[in-house]
Scaffold this motif. Sequence first.
Motif, short mmCIF file in Angstrom:
data_model
loop_
_atom_site.label_atom_id
_atom_site.label_comp_id
_atom_site.label_asym_id
_atom_site.label_seq_id
_atom_site.Cartn_x
_atom_site.Cartn_y
_atom_site.Cartn_z
N ALA A 1 -1.59 9.41 -3.62
CA ALA A 1 -2.30 8.93 -2.44
C ALA A 1 -3.71 8.43 -2.75
N ARG B 1 0.83 -1.21 0.00
CA ARG B 1 0.00 0.00 0.00
C ARG B 1 0.86 1.26 0.00
N GLY C 1 -3.44 5.27 -5.18
CA GLY C 1 -2.70 4.22 -4.48
C GLY C 1 -3.48 3.61 -3.35
N ASP C 2 -4.28 4.44 -2.67
CA ASP C 2 -5.07 3.94 -1.56
C ASP C 2 -6.33 3.23 -2.04
N CYS D 1 0.91 4.07 -3.04
CA CYS D 1 0.62 5.50 -2.81
C CYS D 1 1.77 6.38 -3.30
#
Length: 249
Positions: free
Chosen positions: A196, A187, A199-200, A191
């Motif tokens: 962010a 994770r 990626g999240d 990100c």
Amino acid sequence: MRAKIAAGNWKMNGTAAALSELDALAALLPATPPTVVLCPPAPLLYRASEAARAHGIAIGAQDCHMDASGPFTGDISATMVADTGASHVIVGHSERRDAHEETNSDVRAKARQAWAAGLTAIICIGESGDDRAANNTLDIIAGQLAGSLPDGATATNTVIAYEPIWAIGTGKVPTLAEIIDVHDFIRTRLCARCGATEGDGIPLLYGGSVKPDNARTIFKAANVDGALVGGASLKASDFAPIITALSQS
């Protein structure tokens, strides 16, 4: 909220008669199921897509070629996969990396072809038993993720499946702490690579001897968004409890 996904990889198992498991699985799904993706052998893709449509179950292929077309006897392109009605394709499974000597760059090219055909790529990564014993797991995962994931990955075109090779089909499963360690690492890398937000949002699946009796424990990990299931996905009676455990996680 990231999508929860229960994916089943039938590998080289099943004929047309096995598609009755789709109806059986649909009858056992919870009231609010996660996304369910079944990946039967290529000859069954069209019939599986037709059978699954009424149940809201997605169909995926187990592989695709890294080129759009050409003189590749016996191979199947991402466009051909999409033409069957399938919506997903597994790329980079350890059995392909090992038996067919597929490299990270091969997997990256296949993922690009999947995206171009409108498919969601389920990109597999994972370390060997020797890598784990040598404490090289995160280095291997970092290299495979960097090399196998094309630029442009999003929460809608990509799923990452962490499958420790030593756990596939062996009955051995990492501890929950080990699974959390790797999934949190992936994770963080996603990100950093994708930003962010994207990626999240990319779902992370765990795979490797997932069974009804260990699924609830595995799904306790915050960055485990589902499972890529092998043998236990062949029978609705085995797969349905895993799906139910995910829906309740």
